[in-house]
Design a protein around this motif. Structure first.
Motif, PDB file in Angstrom:
ATOM      1  N   CYS A  93      -5.632   6.680  -0.723  1.00 25.02           N
ATOM      2  CA  CYS A  93      -5.419   6.220   0.662  1.00 25.02           C
ATOM      3  C   CYS A  93      -4.042   5.605   0.897  1.00 25.02           C
ATOM      4  O   CYS A  93      -3.459   5.793   1.961  1.00 25.02           O
ATOM      5  CB  CYS A  93      -6.482   5.192   1.037  1.00 25.02           C
ATOM      6  SG  CYS A  93      -8.132   5.864   1.118  1.00 25.02           S
ATOM      7  N   PHE A  94      -3.546   4.853  -0.079  1.00 23.13           N
ATOM      8  CA  PHE A  94      -2.326   4.088   0.136  1.00 23.13           C
ATOM      9  C   PHE A  94      -1.121   4.623  -0.628  1.00 23.13           C
ATOM     10  O   PHE A  94      -0.023   4.107  -0.474  1.00 23.13           O
ATOM     11  CB  PHE A  94      -2.560   2.618  -0.222  1.00 23.13           C
ATOM     12  CG  PHE A  94      -3.728   2.017   0.493  1.00 23.13           C
ATOM     13  CD1 PHE A  94      -3.746   1.939   1.875  1.00 23.13           C
ATOM     14  CD2 PHE A  94      -4.825   1.549  -0.207  1.00 23.13           C
ATOM     15  CE1 PHE A  94      -4.827   1.393   2.542  1.00 23.13           C
ATOM     16  CE2 PHE A  94      -5.913   1.007   0.455  1.00 23.13           C
ATOM     17  CZ  PHE A  94      -5.920   0.935   1.822  1.00 23.13           C
ATOM     18  N   GLY A  95      -1.319   5.613  -1.478  1.00 26.24           N
ATOM     19  CA  GLY A  95      -0.219   6.227  -2.212  1.00 26.24           C
ATOM     20  C   GLY A  95       0.459   5.273  -3.171  1.00 26.24           C
ATOM     21  O   GLY A  95      -0.179   4.399  -3.754  1.00 26.24           O
ATOM     22  N   VAL A  96       1.766   5.423  -3.312  1.00 35.49           N
ATOM     23  CA  VAL A  96       2.515   4.607  -4.266  1.00 35.49           C
ATOM     24  C   VAL A  96       2.597   3.143  -3.841  1.00 35.49           C
ATOM     25  O   VAL A  96       2.870   2.286  -4.677  1.00 35.49           O
ATOM     26  CB  VAL A  96       3.944   5.171  -4.495  1.00 35.49           C
ATOM     27  CG1 VAL A  96       3.903   6.455  -5.258  1.00 35.49           C
ATOM     28  CG2 VAL A  96       4.681   5.320  -3.204  1.00 35.49           C
ATOM     29  N   LYS A 104      -0.804  -5.633  -0.070  1.00 35.63           N
ATOM     30  CA  LYS A 104      -1.933  -6.286   0.600  1.00 35.63           C
ATOM     31  C   LYS A 104      -2.542  -5.295   1.575  1.00 35.63           C
ATOM     32  O   LYS A 104      -1.823  -4.542   2.239  1.00 35.63           O
ATOM     33  CB  LYS A 104      -1.480  -7.542   1.349  1.00 35.63           C
ATOM     34  CG  LYS A 104      -1.089  -8.671   0.450  1.00 35.63           C
ATOM     35  CD  LYS A 104      -0.787  -9.909   1.247  1.00 35.63           C
ATOM     36  CE  LYS A 104      -0.412 -11.030   0.293  1.00 35.63           C
ATOM     37  NZ  LYS A 104      -0.024 -12.230   0.990  1.00 35.63           N
ATOM     38  N   LEU A 105      -3.845  -5.326   1.675  1.00 33.06           N
ATOM     39  CA  LEU A 105      -4.554  -4.438   2.583  1.00 33.06           C
ATOM     40  C   LEU A 105      -4.127  -4.661   4.030  1.00 33.06           C
ATOM     41  O   LEU A 105      -4.012  -3.720   4.808  1.00 33.06           O
ATOM     42  CB  LEU A 105      -6.065  -4.639   2.429  1.00 33.06           C
ATOM     43  CG  LEU A 105      -6.979  -3.637   3.088  1.00 33.06           C
ATOM     44  CD1 LEU A 105      -6.744  -2.237   2.514  1.00 33.06           C
ATOM     45  CD2 LEU A 105      -8.425  -4.032   2.901  1.00 33.06           C
ATOM     46  N   SER A 106      -3.861  -5.901   4.370  1.00 31.03           N
ATOM     47  CA  SER A 106      -3.477  -6.228   5.748  1.00 31.03           C
ATOM     48  C   SER A 106      -2.107  -5.679   6.136  1.00 31.03           C
ATOM     49  O   SER A 106      -1.791  -5.604   7.316  1.00 31.03           O
ATOM     50  CB  SER A 106      -3.510  -7.738   5.962  1.00 31.03           C
ATOM     51  OG  SER A 106      -2.610  -8.374   5.083  1.00 31.03           O
ATOM     52  N   ASN A 107      -1.287  -5.286   5.152  1.00 32.80           N
ATOM     53  CA  ASN A 107       0.048  -4.750   5.436  1.00 32.80           C
ATOM     54  C   ASN A 107       0.058  -3.222   5.572  1.00 32.80           C
ATOM     55  O   ASN A 107       1.125  -2.633   5.664  1.00 32.80           O
ATOM     56  CB  ASN A 107       1.036  -5.159   4.339  1.00 32.80           C
ATOM     57  CG  ASN A 107       1.272  -6.651   4.321  1.00 32.80           C
ATOM     58  OD1 ASN A 107       1.063  -7.330   5.309  1.00 32.80           O
ATOM     59  ND2 ASN A 107       1.691  -7.159   3.193  1.00 32.80           N
ATOM     60  N   VAL A 111      -4.994   3.439  10.130  1.00 35.77           N
ATOM     61  CA  VAL A 111      -5.517   4.725   9.680  1.00 35.77           C
ATOM     62  C   VAL A 111      -5.821   4.675   8.184  1.00 35.77           C
ATOM     63  O   VAL A 111      -6.873   5.147   7.736  1.00 35.77           O
ATOM     64  CB  VAL A 111      -4.529   5.870  10.003  1.00 35.77           C
ATOM     65  CG1 VAL A 111      -4.960   7.174   9.376  1.00 35.77           C
ATOM     66  CG2 VAL A 111      -4.362   6.016  11.502  1.00 35.77           C
ATOM     67  N   GLN A 112      -4.927   4.085   7.391  1.00 38.34           N
ATOM     68  CA  GLN A 112      -5.152   3.959   5.951  1.00 38.34           C
ATOM     69  C   GLN A 112      -6.364   3.068   5.660  1.00 38.34           C
ATOM     70  O   GLN A 112      -7.184   3.386   4.799  1.00 38.34           O
ATOM     71  CB  GLN A 112      -3.910   3.394   5.264  1.00 38.34           C
ATOM     72  CG  GLN A 112      -2.748   4.353   5.209  1.00 38.34           C
ATOM     73  CD  GLN A 112      -1.506   3.705   4.635  1.00 38.34           C
ATOM     74  OE1 GLN A 112      -1.200   2.537   4.943  1.00 38.34           O
ATOM     75  NE2 GLN A 112      -0.775   4.447   3.812  1.00 38.34           N
ATOM     76  N   GLN A 113      -6.477   1.967   6.379  1.00 39.74           N
ATOM     77  CA  GLN A 113      -7.599   1.056   6.166  1.00 39.74           C
ATOM     78  C   GLN A 113      -8.927   1.718   6.533  1.00 39.74           C
ATOM     79  O   GLN A 113      -9.925   1.574   5.818  1.00 39.74           O
ATOM     80  CB  GLN A 113      -7.411  -0.217   6.984  1.00 39.74           C
ATOM     81  CG  GLN A 113      -6.283  -1.080   6.509  1.00 39.74           C
ATOM     82  CD  GLN A 113      -6.085  -2.298   7.376  1.00 39.74           C
ATOM     83  OE1 GLN A 113      -7.002  -2.751   8.059  1.00 39.74           O
ATOM     84  NE2 GLN A 113      -4.879  -2.850   7.371  1.00 39.74           N
ATOM     85  N   ILE A 114      -8.949   2.442   7.637  1.00 38.29           N
ATOM     86  CA  ILE A 114     -10.170   3.114   8.084  1.00 38.29           C
ATOM     87  C   ILE A 114     -10.542   4.239   7.118  1.00 38.29           C
ATOM     88  O   ILE A 114     -11.717   4.432   6.796  1.00 38.29           O
ATOM     89  CB  ILE A 114     -10.011   3.608   9.537  1.00 38.29           C
ATOM     90  CG1 ILE A 114      -9.984   2.404  10.472  1.00 38.29           C
ATOM     91  CG2 ILE A 114     -11.100   4.585   9.926  1.00 38.29           C
ATOM     92  CD1 ILE A 114      -9.587   2.713  11.897  1.00 38.29           C
ATOM     93  N   THR A 115      -9.541   4.964   6.622  1.00 38.30           N
ATOM     94  CA  THR A 115      -9.802   6.009   5.632  1.00 38.30           C
ATOM     95  C   THR A 115     -10.380   5.409   4.357  1.00 38.30           C
ATOM     96  O   THR A 115     -11.332   5.948   3.785  1.00 38.30           O
ATOM     97  CB  THR A 115      -8.502   6.782   5.309  1.00 38.30           C
ATOM     98  OG1 THR A 115      -7.969   7.307   6.518  1.00 38.30           O
ATOM     99  CG2 THR A 115      -8.753   7.902   4.324  1.00 38.30           C
TER     100      THR A 115
END
Length: 169
Positions: A93-96, A104-107, A111-115
């Motif tokens: 989801c977040f790649g490199v 941090k997830l909040s950064n 779309v990435q968080q929902i995926t």
């Protein structure tokens, strides 16, 4: 890891178990759809914290849900599996960006968080319902339960995520 870390995670753990057991296990949308909101614990758990502690907490989360829901060890198996696969899902989801120490997830983008949330729910439900029904002759029933319960879980988790997330300035 300070006391705040343990206190926050303990509060999330207890509140999600209580919400699942007391509220969401008693909701039956269309007769059989019960959202599984406790998956949010795996979504909200800090990224770079102790992996062994995370796996143990995930097992205990699933076990407590199983004890109160009378579902044998289905929740524990599904929860530990997605806790184990979480780094792989995050890399997808977040790649490199996931590899950096300051991640941090909040950064990340919405779309990435929902995926990420959708994949956690999907994998959890595939494991849970495959073990619950445990028959390939009922493949359509398994798929129906994965899709309907997964969609309900996803919607409720998105609502919880929106209500309890930290706002970016």
């Amino acid at each position: 890891m300070g006391n705040n870390f343990y206190l926050t995670n303990a509060a999330r753990f207890v509140l999600l178990v209580l919400a699942q057991v007391l509220v969401f296990n008693n909701l039956n949308f269309f007769g059989s759809i019960n959202p599984m909101v406790y998956v949010l614990f795996l979504y909200w758990y800090p990224i770079k914290e102790n992996r062994a502690y995370f796996l143990i907490m995930s097992f205990l989360l699933g076990l407590f849900i199983d004890l109160f829901s009378d579902t044998l060890a289905l929740n524990a198996a599904a929860t530990v599996t997605i806790a184990y696969l979480r780094p792989t899902i995050m890399r997808f989801c977040f790649g490199v960006n996931y590899e950096f120490q300051s991640f941090k997830l909040s950064n990340t983008t919405n779309v990435q968080q929902i995926t990420f949330l959708a994949l956690l729910i999907l994998i959890h439900h595939i494991i849970f319902f495959s073990l619950e029904i445990f028959s390939l002759s009922n493949l359509l029933l398994i798929l129906k339960k994965i899709l309907t319960t997964g969609l309900a879980t996803f919607i409720v988790c998105l609502l919880f995520r929106t209500l309890f997330s930290v706002r970016k300035n």
